[in-house]
Design an enzyme around this catalytic site. Sequence first.
Site, PDB file in Angstrom:
ATOM      1  N   GLU A  47       0.882  -1.137   0.097  1.00  0.00           N
ATOM      2  CA  GLU A  47       0.418   0.196   0.398  1.00  0.00           C
ATOM      3  C   GLU A  47       1.361   1.444  -0.206  1.00  0.00           C
ATOM      4  O   GLU A  47       1.690   1.152   0.435  1.00  0.00           O
ATOM      5  CB  GLU A  47      -0.918   0.019   1.135  1.00  0.00           C
ATOM      6  CG  GLU A  47      -1.877  -0.982   1.003  1.00  0.00           C
ATOM      7  CD  GLU A  47      -2.345  -1.604   2.662  1.00  0.00           C
ATOM      8  OE1 GLU A  47      -2.248  -0.251   3.144  1.00  0.00           O
ATOM      9  OE2 GLU A  47      -3.640  -2.092   2.839  1.00  0.00           O
ATOM     10  N   CYS A  61       3.527   8.521   1.868  1.00  0.00           N
ATOM     11  CA  CYS A  61       3.163   7.336   2.778  1.00  0.00           C
ATOM     12  C   CYS A  61       3.604   6.524   1.716  1.00  0.00           C
ATOM     13  O   CYS A  61       2.592   5.392   1.478  1.00  0.00           O
ATOM     14  CB  CYS A  61       1.913   7.371   3.528  1.00  0.00           C
ATOM     15  SG  CYS A  61       2.431   6.226   5.105  1.00  0.00           S
ATOM     16  N   CYS A  75      -1.592  -3.655  14.605  1.00  0.00           N
ATOM     17  CA  CYS A  75      -1.096  -3.721  13.098  1.00  0.00           C
ATOM     18  C   CYS A  75      -1.858  -4.704  12.481  1.00  0.00           C
ATOM     19  O   CYS A  75      -1.748  -5.087  12.088  1.00  0.00           O
ATOM     20  CB  CYS A  75       0.363  -3.151  13.100  1.00  0.00           C
ATOM     21  SG  CYS A  75       0.761  -3.271  11.544  1.00  0.00           S
TER      22      CYS A  75
HETATM   23  N1  SAH Z   1       6.801  -0.128  11.167  1.00  0.00           N
HETATM   24  C1  SAH Z   1       7.064   0.662  11.362  1.00  0.00           C
HETATM   25  C2  SAH Z   1       6.832   2.088  10.557  1.00  0.00           C
HETATM   26  C3  SAH Z   1       5.792   0.927   9.831  1.00  0.00           C
HETATM   27  S1  SAH Z   1       4.099   1.261  10.969  1.00  0.00           S
HETATM   28  C4  SAH Z   1       6.801   1.424  12.487  1.00  0.00           C
HETATM   29  O1  SAH Z   1       6.323   0.692  13.340  1.00  0.00           O
HETATM   30  O2  SAH Z   1       7.680   2.331  13.293  1.00  0.00           O
HETATM   31  C5  SAH Z   1       3.438   3.568  10.773  1.00  0.00           C
HETATM   32  C6  SAH Z   1       2.927   3.909  12.341  1.00  0.00           C
HETATM   33  O3  SAH Z   1       1.973   3.326  12.622  1.00  0.00           O
HETATM   34  C7  SAH Z   1       3.411   3.063  13.353  1.00  0.00           C
HETATM   35  O4  SAH Z   1       4.037   3.267  14.553  1.00  0.00           O
HETATM   36  C8  SAH Z   1       2.285   2.137  14.165  1.00  0.00           C
HETATM   37  O5  SAH Z   1       2.815   1.501  15.488  1.00  0.00           O
HETATM   38  C9  SAH Z   1       1.241   3.174  13.286  1.00  0.00           C
HETATM   39  N2  SAH Z   1       0.193   1.849  13.419  1.00  0.00           N
HETATM   40  C10 SAH Z   1       0.395   0.584  13.011  1.00  0.00           C
HETATM   41  N3  SAH Z   1      -0.403   0.340  13.502  1.00  0.00           N
HETATM   42  C11 SAH Z   1      -1.743   0.996  13.830  1.00  0.00           C
HETATM   43  C12 SAH Z   1      -3.232   1.552  14.273  1.00  0.00           C
HETATM   44  N4  SAH Z   1      -4.125   0.553  14.212  1.00  0.00           N
HETATM   45  N5  SAH Z   1      -3.130   2.534  14.305  1.00  0.00           N
HETATM   46  C13 SAH Z   1      -2.987   3.626  15.250  1.00  0.00           C
HETATM   47  N6  SAH Z   1      -0.947   3.381  14.471  1.00  0.00           N
HETATM   48  C14 SAH Z   1      -1.632   2.418  13.787  1.00  0.00           C
HETATM   49 FE1  SF4 Z   2       5.249  -1.529  12.135  1.00  0.00          FE
HETATM   50 FE2  SF4 Z   2       4.661  -2.879  13.826  1.00  0.00          FE
HETATM   51 FE3  SF4 Z   2       3.019  -2.711  12.055  1.00  0.00          FE
HETATM   52 FE4  SF4 Z   2       5.619  -3.925  11.724  1.00  0.00          FE
HETATM   53  S1  SF4 Z   2       3.856  -4.384  13.212  1.00  0.00           S
HETATM   54  S2  SF4 Z   2       4.503  -2.071  10.487  1.00  0.00           S
HETATM   55  S3  SF4 Z   2       6.801  -2.799  13.008  1.00  0.00           S
HETATM   56  S4  SF4 Z   2       3.450  -1.359  13.074  1.00  0.00           S
END
Ligand code: SAH
Ligand code: SF4
Length: 302
Positions: A47, A61, A75
């Site tokens: 995405e 993004c 996540c």
């Molecule tokens: N892997 C990296 C970058 C991608 S995730 C990381 O974890 O930082 C980008 C951001 O989205 C991160 O801060 C993650 O914690 C947040 N994120 C993931 N799932 C989410 C959700 N369901 N609601 C809000 N933020 C979320």
């Molecule tokens: Fe970022 Fe954790 Fe989602 Fe991986 S699993 S993209 S580290 S928030």
Amino acid sequence: MSDLPAAMRSALTERSRIGRLETRIEQVSTDGTRKRLYRLPDGPLIESVLMPYADGRRTACISTQAGCAMGCRFCATGQMGLVRHLDQGEILEQAWRFHSELARQGERLSNVVLMGMGEPFHNYEASVRAIRRLSSDLGIGQRHITVSTVGLAPAIRRFADEGLQVTLAISLHAATDEERGAMLPINRRWPLAELIAACRDYQQKSGRRLSFEWALIAGENDREQDAIRLAELLRGLSCHVNLIPLNPTRGYTGGPSSDRAAREFVAVLEQRGIPATVRVRRGIDIDAGCGQLRDRVEAMQA
Ligand code: SAH
Ligand code: SF4
């Protein structure tokens, strides 16, 4: 390329393509957020999102992996596991697509965040090469690039030596090892003390202000005591805290904090000298949370 022999032209057509991302679905939110699901040549889906802002900024993004191995509970990408790393071209091409489309409309891609699917520091070399090319090839200033990590401490130290002027964002979400470990399994490998020590070293070396990400989850990490602990943890760091009300996902029961809880959280941090902002959730009507569009598509196909 009519100067090439016809046989070579047809061989080229068969064997090569410019660009590797095939658009499968595009959704446009009422707030203008544009979300795309791409298919990679070998099948995986990734995405990218483009967010237009009223002040003229155009922020892409982008993803660094198909899926993610880090398994963060809330996540959508973490819930699917790692499919594969993206190579530097696949990372860059996501930004390049928006860059060239905007250019055709007389607009400019101004910012890029590596906050889509995947953990950039788990795919370190490709991500860092793509970051360099975002500025060298697409002319995006390093100060307008943000890379977000779940907190791989050794990679944060390594990144300090790259001499880049980008913003580093650390996904924190909890301020005790017990709570963070329950949400983010990687915390068991690199607990908070090690993570924050790496952040302090990074700051000393790079001189850059850090960002910390905190998804506000109702009743889980949005209480006064959570804000107080967070302020303690970050004491002495030059930083900014970004608070994002949780985007609910299929595999996690938690929900977003109320506006009031979010405002109170900010107030506690600010009283303690930590600047914080509640971020507006963009494109919430189009599943624009990390990994959520793919998730929805799979659910429809199931
Ligand atoms: N892997 C990296 C970058 C991608 S995730 C990381 O974890 O930082 C980008 C951001 O989205 C991160 O801060 C993650 O914690 C947040 N994120 C993931 N799932 C989410 C959700 N369901 N609601 C809000 N933020 C979320
Ligand atoms: Fe970022 Fe954790 Fe989602 Fe991986 S699993 S993209 S580290 S928030």
